[in-house]
Design a protein around this motif. Structure first.
Motif, PDB file in Angstrom:
ATOM      1  N   ALA A  93       0.833  -1.211   0.000  1.00  0.00           N
ATOM      2  CA  ALA A  93       0.000   0.000   0.000  1.00  0.00           C
ATOM      3  C   ALA A  93       0.863   1.254   0.000  1.00  0.00           C
ATOM      4  O   ALA A  93       0.458   2.290   0.536  1.00  0.00           O
ATOM      5  CB  ALA A  93      -0.946  -0.004   1.203  1.00  0.00           C
ATOM      6  N   SER A  94       2.037   1.170  -0.604  1.00  0.00           N
ATOM      7  CA  SER A  94       2.888   2.354  -0.724  1.00  0.00           C
ATOM      8  C   SER A  94       2.236   3.353  -1.684  1.00  0.00           C
ATOM      9  O   SER A  94       1.318   3.017  -2.434  1.00  0.00           O
ATOM     10  CB  SER A  94       4.280   1.963  -1.212  1.00  0.00           C
ATOM     11  N   GLU A 158      -5.729   2.412   2.867  1.00  0.00           N
ATOM     12  CA  GLU A 158      -5.409   3.523   1.975  1.00  0.00           C
ATOM     13  C   GLU A 158      -3.918   3.506   1.677  1.00  0.00           C
ATOM     14  O   GLU A 158      -3.126   2.914   2.414  1.00  0.00           O
ATOM     15  CB  GLU A 158      -5.815   4.855   2.607  1.00  0.00           C
ATOM     16  N   SER A 159      -3.542   4.163   0.596  1.00  0.00           N
ATOM     17  CA  SER A 159      -2.123   4.216   0.239  1.00  0.00           C
ATOM     18  C   SER A 159      -1.383   5.145   1.191  1.00  0.00           C
ATOM     19  O   SER A 159      -1.984   5.924   1.925  1.00  0.00           O
ATOM     20  CB  SER A 159      -1.960   4.709  -1.202  1.00  0.00           C
ATOM     21  N   GLY A 160      -0.075   5.053   1.165  1.00  0.00           N
ATOM     22  CA  GLY A 160       0.744   5.920   2.005  1.00  0.00           C
ATOM     23  C   GLY A 160       1.629   5.164   2.973  1.00  0.00           C
ATOM     24  O   GLY A 160       2.424   5.769   3.695  1.00  0.00           O
ATOM     25  N   HIS A 161       1.529   3.819   2.985  1.00  0.00           N
ATOM     26  CA  HIS A 161       2.387   3.007   3.847  1.00  0.00           C
ATOM     27  C   HIS A 161       3.709   2.786   3.106  1.00  0.00           C
ATOM     28  O   HIS A 161       3.949   1.727   2.533  1.00  0.00           O
ATOM     29  CB  HIS A 161       1.710   1.672   4.174  1.00  0.00           C
ATOM     30  N   ASN A 162       4.570   3.813   3.116  1.00  0.00           N
ATOM     31  CA  ASN A 162       5.776   3.784   2.305  1.00  0.00           C
ATOM     32  C   ASN A 162       6.909   3.023   2.988  1.00  0.00           C
ATOM     33  O   ASN A 162       8.016   3.526   3.166  1.00  0.00           O
ATOM     34  CB  ASN A 162       6.208   5.209   1.960  1.00  0.00           C
ATOM     35  N   ILE A 230       8.309  13.660 -10.255  1.00  0.00           N
ATOM     36  CA  ILE A 230       8.468  13.684  -8.804  1.00  0.00           C
ATOM     37  C   ILE A 230       8.110  12.311  -8.250  1.00  0.00           C
ATOM     38  O   ILE A 230       7.016  11.802  -8.499  1.00  0.00           O
ATOM     39  CB  ILE A 230       7.568  14.760  -8.156  1.00  0.00           C
ATOM     40  N   ASP A 231       9.032  11.710  -7.537  1.00  0.00           N
ATOM     41  CA  ASP A 231       8.783  10.413  -6.895  1.00  0.00           C
ATOM     42  C   ASP A 231       7.756  10.618  -5.781  1.00  0.00           C
ATOM     43  O   ASP A 231       7.975  11.411  -4.859  1.00  0.00           O
ATOM     44  CB  ASP A 231      10.087   9.861  -6.311  1.00  0.00           C
ATOM     45  N   VAL A 232       6.641   9.911  -5.846  1.00  0.00           N
ATOM     46  CA  VAL A 232       5.555  10.122  -4.881  1.00  0.00           C
ATOM     47  C   VAL A 232       5.915   9.619  -3.490  1.00  0.00           C
ATOM     48  O   VAL A 232       5.247   9.975  -2.514  1.00  0.00           O
ATOM     49  CB  VAL A 232       4.250   9.433  -5.348  1.00  0.00           C
ATOM     50  N   GLU A 233       6.958   8.803  -3.389  1.00  0.00           N
ATOM     51  CA  GLU A 233       7.299   8.232  -2.086  1.00  0.00           C
ATOM     52  C   GLU A 233       8.408   8.989  -1.374  1.00  0.00           C
ATOM     53  O   GLU A 233       8.328   9.215  -0.162  1.00  0.00           O
ATOM     54  CB  GLU A 233       7.651   6.752  -2.238  1.00  0.00           C
ATOM     55  N   ASP A 234       9.460   9.387  -2.083  1.00  0.00           N
ATOM     56  CA  ASP A 234      10.539  10.117  -1.407  1.00  0.00           C
ATOM     57  C   ASP A 234      10.711  11.544  -1.922  1.00  0.00           C
ATOM     58  O   ASP A 234      11.648  12.244  -1.534  1.00  0.00           O
ATOM     59  CB  ASP A 234      11.867   9.364  -1.529  1.00  0.00           C
TER      60      ASP A 234
END
Length: 296
Positions: A93-94, A158-162, A230-234
């Motif tokens: 879920a990243s 939900e997403s966002g668990h990076n 833009i990398d959505v995670e970092d």
């Protein structure tokens, strides 16, 4: 009108089709409870399987006394044992999974729900969880009545668990006992790589399946001109001019990446299943997963 990302994860029509399927394990696992799955091991049930010679210490109740009366030899009756299977669905879920229409995360949740329901219908133990801290709260489910609890859990994801694949699988391995079938649903987009995560699952003697989920836009991006990526995670940024040459090199890189994943999995007896988000989940489960031996 609801969008593809807000509709129920599983339609009533698909639920009916899933009830006729069964999860496939290529390994023999010793279940904790009796289930509806026929084991290749011999045990105790009502269905006869074979005979074998009596050995000192065997259960005398299993001796076939009728055969002893005819042959004057002791034989034990063996029966097919039915056992349960532990099915683990690990959902990435990243933030990179929150892409496409439907999103990759949406498709991952649908596939986790579909395979989980197949297991619930067969009295298997089912654990559906998210990689990372959220996964610790995932319940272990059993029986068809647990469907709504599983769907409620997945709907809340939900997403966002990076968390990296390595850290997410390591956390799963630490808090999980036993073995079973493990299905990893992910886009494999991790700068730290995917290899160590898959090695950990193999090290736990899991029967491992990887569902590699990508959107059509990632395989063949409809982009041209000057762009800031833009990398959505970092949040890493890169400015680039996208032309025919860049697109060709990008596609070659994507296909090379997919080929390397396939080779890595094949060499380690991991079943690799490519999944495009524009393919209906019904088609993926009832056709593609059957062809690759995930269900039957």
């Amino acid at each position: 009108m609801p969008t593809t990302n807000t509709q129920p994860l599983l339609s009533s029509e698909l639920l009916g089709r899933l009830e006729r399927l069964e999860l496939v394990s290529r390994k023999v696992f010793r279940g904790r409870m009796k289930g509806e799955r026929r084991s290749r091991r011999k045990g105790q049930s009502v269905e006869f399987a074979d005979f074998r010679n009596y050995v000192a210490g065997d259960d005398l109740r299993q001796i076939d006394w009728n055969l002893y009366a005819r042959l004057d030899q002791l034989f034990l009756k063996l029966f097919l044992e039915e056992e349960d299977l532990h099915f683990f669905a690990l959902v990435d879920a990243s933030e990179s999974m929150n892409f496409g229409d439907p999103t990759k995360l949406r498709v991952a949740k649908q596939l986790a729900a579909a395979l989980g329901y197949v297991g619930l219908c067969r009295a298997d133990r089912v654990s559906v969880s998210v990689l990372g801290k959220e996964g610790r709260r995932a319940p272990i489910l059993r029986g068809r009545a647990s469907l709504w609890k599983m769907l409620a859990y997945l709907d809340s994801v939900e997403s966002g668990h990076n968390v990296s694949l390595h850290d997410g699988v390591r956390d799963f391995a630490i808090r999980t006992t036993g073995t079973g079938v493990a299905v990893l649903l992910t886009d494999l987009m991790d700068k730290q790589g995917y290899e160590s995560a898959l090695r950990m699952l193999i090290g736990r003697r899991m029967d491992v399946f990887v569902m590699h989920i990508l959107s059509p836009e990632e395989i063949d991006p409809p982009l041209r001109g000057d762009r800031k990526l833009i990398d959505v995670e970092d949040r890493d940024e890169s400015e680039i001019t996208i032309n025919a040459y860049v697109l060709r090199k990008y596609k070659e890189t994507v296909q090379s990446f997919i080929g390397n994943v396939k080779q890595f999995c094949s060499q380690r007896s991991i079943v690799y299943v490519p999944v495009r988000t524009d393919t209906p989940v019904e088609t993926i489960v009832t056709q593609y997963l059957r062809q690759r031996g995930v269900v039957r």
